[in-house]
Design a protein around this motif. Structure first.
Motif, mmCIF file in Angstrom:
data_model
loop_
_atom_site.group_PDB
_atom_site.id
_atom_site.type_symbol
_atom_site.label_atom_id
_atom_site.label_comp_id
_atom_site.label_asym_id
_atom_site.label_seq_id
_atom_site.Cartn_x
_atom_site.Cartn_y
_atom_site.Cartn_z
ATOM 1 N N THR A 82 0.830 -1.211 0.000
ATOM 2 C CA THR A 82 0.000 0.000 0.000
ATOM 3 C C THR A 82 0.863 1.259 0.000
ATOM 4 O O THR A 82 0.443 2.296 -0.541
ATOM 5 N N LEU A 83 2.054 1.175 0.586
ATOM 6 C CA LEU A 83 2.953 2.328 0.604
ATOM 7 C C LEU A 83 3.717 2.491 -0.710
ATOM 8 O O LEU A 83 4.294 3.552 -0.966
ATOM 9 N N GLY A 84 3.731 1.437 -1.508
ATOM 10 C CA GLY A 84 4.441 1.496 -2.775
ATOM 11 C C GLY A 84 5.952 1.438 -2.638
ATOM 12 O O GLY A 84 6.677 1.986 -3.476
ATOM 13 N N ILE A 85 6.434 0.776 -1.589
ATOM 14 C CA ILE A 85 7.870 0.670 -1.357
ATOM 15 C C ILE A 85 8.334 -0.749 -1.710
ATOM 16 O O ILE A 85 7.768 -1.724 -1.210
ATOM 17 N N PRO A 86 9.346 -0.896 -2.559
ATOM 18 C CA PRO A 86 9.866 -2.233 -2.870
ATOM 19 C C PRO A 86 10.356 -2.934 -1.600
ATOM 20 O O PRO A 86 10.889 -2.282 -0.692
ATOM 21 N N TYR A 87 10.187 -4.247 -1.541
ATOM 22 C CA TYR A 87 10.620 -4.992 -0.363
ATOM 23 C C TYR A 87 11.150 -6.357 -0.765
ATOM 24 O O TYR A 87 10.762 -6.939 -1.770
ATOM 25 N N VAL A 88 12.042 -6.859 0.050
ATOM 26 C CA VAL A 88 12.673 -8.160 -0.170
ATOM 27 C C VAL A 88 11.709 -9.278 0.210
ATOM 28 O O VAL A 88 11.002 -9.200 1.215
ATOM 29 N N GLY A 89 11.707 -10.332 -0.596
ATOM 30 C CA GLY A 89 10.991 -11.542 -0.223
ATOM 31 C C GLY A 89 9.653 -11.726 -0.896
ATOM 32 O O GLY A 89 9.276 -10.981 -1.811
ATOM 33 N N CYS A 90 8.955 -12.744 -0.434
ATOM 34 C CA CYS A 90 7.681 -13.138 -1.020
ATOM 35 C C CYS A 90 6.608 -12.079 -0.839
ATOM 36 O O CYS A 90 6.662 -11.273 0.091
ATOM 37 N N GLY A 91 5.618 -12.119 -1.725
ATOM 38 C CA GLY A 91 4.501 -11.196 -1.665
ATOM 39 C C GLY A 91 3.461 -11.607 -0.638
ATOM 40 O O GLY A 91 3.666 -12.524 0.164
ATOM 41 N N VAL A 92 2.314 -10.950 -0.690
ATOM 42 C CA VAL A 92 1.267 -11.136 0.312
ATOM 43 C C VAL A 92 0.755 -12.572 0.326
ATOM 44 O O VAL A 92 0.724 -13.227 1.381
ATOM 45 N N LEU A 93 0.343 -13.076 -0.830
ATOM 46 C CA LEU A 93 -0.268 -14.408 -0.874
ATOM 47 C C LEU A 93 0.721 -15.498 -0.497
ATOM 48 O O LEU A 93 0.417 -16.362 0.329
ATOM 49 N N ALA A 94 1.907 -15.476 -1.090
ATOM 50 C CA ALA A 94 2.895 -16.516 -0.796
ATOM 51 C C ALA A 94 3.291 -16.496 0.672
ATOM 52 O O ALA A 94 3.474 -17.552 1.294
ATOM 53 N N SER A 95 3.419 -15.289 1.240
ATOM 54 C CA SER A 95 3.777 -15.186 2.659
ATOM 55 C C SER A 95 2.682 -15.789 3.532
ATOM 56 O O SER A 95 2.962 -16.529 4.481
ATOM 57 N N ALA A 96 1.430 -15.470 3.215
ATOM 58 C CA ALA A 96 0.309 -15.978 4.016
ATOM 59 C C ALA A 96 0.198 -17.494 3.926
ATOM 60 O O ALA A 96 0.013 -18.179 4.943
ATOM 61 N N VAL A 97 0.308 -18.022 2.716
ATOM 62 C CA VAL A 97 0.198 -19.478 2.541
ATOM 63 C C VAL A 97 1.385 -20.186 3.181
ATOM 64 O O VAL A 97 1.239 -21.223 3.834
ATOM 65 N N GLY A 98 2.583 -19.624 3.020
ATOM 66 C CA GLY A 98 3.761 -20.241 3.605
ATOM 67 C C GLY A 98 3.753 -20.237 5.120
ATOM 68 O O GLY A 98 4.339 -21.114 5.757
ATOM 69 N N MET A 99 3.080 -19.245 5.718
ATOM 70 C CA MET A 99 3.034 -19.144 7.176
ATOM 71 C C MET A 99 2.035 -20.112 7.776
ATOM 72 O O MET A 99 2.241 -20.660 8.863
ATOM 73 N N ASP A 100 0.931 -20.348 7.068
ATOM 74 C CA ASP A 100 -0.159 -21.178 7.591
ATOM 75 C C ASP A 100 0.088 -22.634 7.208
ATOM 76 O O ASP A 100 0.002 -23.008 6.039
ATOM 77 N N LYS A 101 0.382 -23.475 8.191
ATOM 78 C CA LYS A 101 0.745 -24.857 7.913
ATOM 79 C C LYS A 101 -0.394 -25.663 7.305
ATOM 80 O O LYS A 101 -0.156 -26.682 6.646
ATOM 81 N N VAL A 102 -1.637 -25.239 7.521
ATOM 82 C CA VAL A 102 -2.777 -25.922 6.906
ATOM 83 C C VAL A 102 -2.884 -25.528 5.435
ATOM 84 O O VAL A 102 -2.948 -26.381 4.547
ATOM 85 N N ALA A 103 -2.897 -24.217 5.151
ATOM 86 C CA ALA A 103 -2.988 -23.750 3.772
ATOM 87 C C ALA A 103 -1.792 -24.210 2.951
ATOM 88 O O ALA A 103 -1.920 -24.586 1.777
ATOM 89 N N MET A 104 -0.623 -24.195 3.569
ATOM 90 C CA MET A 104 0.595 -24.631 2.888
ATOM 91 C C MET A 104 0.479 -26.080 2.435
ATOM 92 O O MET A 104 0.788 -26.415 1.278
ATOM 93 N N ARG A 105 0.033 -26.949 3.322
ATOM 94 C CA ARG A 105 -0.087 -28.358 2.958
ATOM 95 C C ARG A 105 -1.164 -28.578 1.905
ATOM 96 O O ARG A 105 -1.032 -29.452 1.041
ATOM 97 N N ARG A 106 -2.223 -27.797 1.963
ATOM 98 C CA ARG A 106 -3.245 -27.898 0.917
ATOM 99 C C ARG A 106 -2.656 -27.542 -0.442
ATOM 100 O O ARG A 106 -2.946 -28.198 -1.451
ATOM 101 N N ALA A 107 -1.833 -26.494 -0.483
ATOM 102 C CA ALA A 107 -1.191 -26.101 -1.742
ATOM 103 C C ALA A 107 -0.258 -27.198 -2.225
ATOM 104 O O ALA A 107 -0.220 -27.520 -3.425
ATOM 105 N N PHE A 108 0.512 -27.799 -1.309
ATOM 106 C CA PHE A 108 1.442 -28.861 -1.695
ATOM 107 C C PHE A 108 0.688 -30.085 -2.219
ATOM 108 O O PHE A 108 1.047 -30.649 -3.254
#
Length: 318
Positions: A82-108
């Motif tokens: 929202t601030l429009g500042i470049p940042y290192v690492g994964c975006g919103v969706l990948a970060s959320a899915v990677g953090m949630d062990k249930v959603a992550m396993r569903r994706a896998f």
């Protein structure tokens, strides 16, 4: 002389991994080449309070070395978007899915990536069940009980009885409202670093975590001075190739970008590989397994940071 990029190293936050984040941030601040960058820390306190207002005029790029909820789960990433500042690492969706062990396993599972048997349930389901065994009866002892959204082995327990299960679930529920229970596997724990954009990521040489007991807990990872990893590790060629292939598939399954560490279980009896999890902002401390896998792959730590910053800037202009 080329003007140096202002790099805000963002750390801390209201997560149980606050202290780990501070260690990671200090390592990044110490290693960023001063001829290219003008780094400065932004430490968010445990109540979520910022020491300054971050704006595009403040920083050219942000290195969000924040672990766990509020930092690694898409919240900070969304704020930076929202601030429009470049940042290192994964975006919103990948970060959320990677953090949630249930959603992550569903994706896998949707992508045919092998994972261990597991169950999950909410705190409410746990409270109303008459018999805890009913929630985990598809698994065998031992099992591992984990909060669905946390890392660094915080809130994780190995259990071998219903009574231990009760204690472990209550502990996990102090960190999250959803609990994941995984089937225990007699296995070696392998790791592989991923670096690059979504379409053409590179993988590091694999490493192996040196587990002192039944599993690598928080104390062993961050408080002990004992060696925690063997990097690189000698593996059969087939296994190394499969580790690298599955790392890319896991990365792409969640929509990864920039950085990730993929953790594996290499089952001793069968030789099978299971993807345990993907970490979208691995530790960047002086003992960081992620950085060490790339060091062993010919990418020194300062160069690794530079490549991550370059990827952040490339995404912002694409």
């Amino acid at each position: 002389m080329t003007e140096r990029l202002r790099v805000a190293v963002l750390a801390g936050g209201p997560s149980a991994e606050h202290e780990v984040s501070l260690q990671s941030a200090q390592a990044v601040l110490d290693a960023l080449p001063r001829d290219l960058y003008e780094p400065f820390p932004i430490i968010v306190d445990r109540l979520g309070r910022w020491p300054l207002e971050l704006r595009p005029e403040t920083a050219d790029v942000v290195f969000p070395v924040m672990h766990g909820p509020f930092g690694e789960d898409g919240v900070i990433q969304g704020h930076l978007e929202t601030l429009g500042i470049p940042y290192v690492g994964c975006g919103v969706l990948a970060s959320a899915v990677g953090m949630d062990k249930v959603a992550m396993r569903r994706a896998f599972i949707a992508e045919g990536i092998p994972v261990t048997e597991h169950v999950w349930f909410t705190g409410r389901e746990w409270r109303v069940t008459m018999d805890p065994w009913d929630l985990v009866k598809s698994l065998d002892w031992p099992m591992y009980v984990k909060p669905a959204n946390l890392g660094s082995s915080i809130g994780v327990s190995r259990v071998g009885s219903v009574e231990e299960l009760r204690v472990a679930v209550e502990l996990a529920l102090t960190y999250d409202r959803v609990v994941v229970v995984e089937q225990g596997v007699r296995a070696r724990e392998l790791v592989c670093g991923v670096l690059g954009d979504h379409d053409r990521p590179e993988t590091s040489v694999p490493g192996e975590l040196m587990v002192p007991g039944d599993w690598l807990d928080y104390e062993a990872k961050y408080l002990s001075t004992a060696e925690i990893a063997l990097i690189p590790v000698e593996l059969p060629e087939r296994v190394e190739e499969e580790v690298r292939e599955l790392s890319v598939r896991a990365y792409q399954a969640i929509g990864g970008y920039g950085v990730a560490r993929v953790d594996f279980l290499y089952e001793r009896a069968t030789g099978r590989l299971y993807v345990l999890e993907i970490n979208t902002m691995p530790g960047f401390t002086s003992r960081s397994v992620y950085a060490r896998t790339w060091q062993a792959s010919g990418v020194p730590y300062p160069d690794l940071l530079r490549r991550l910053i370059d990827l952040a800037l490339a995404r912002s202009t694409s």
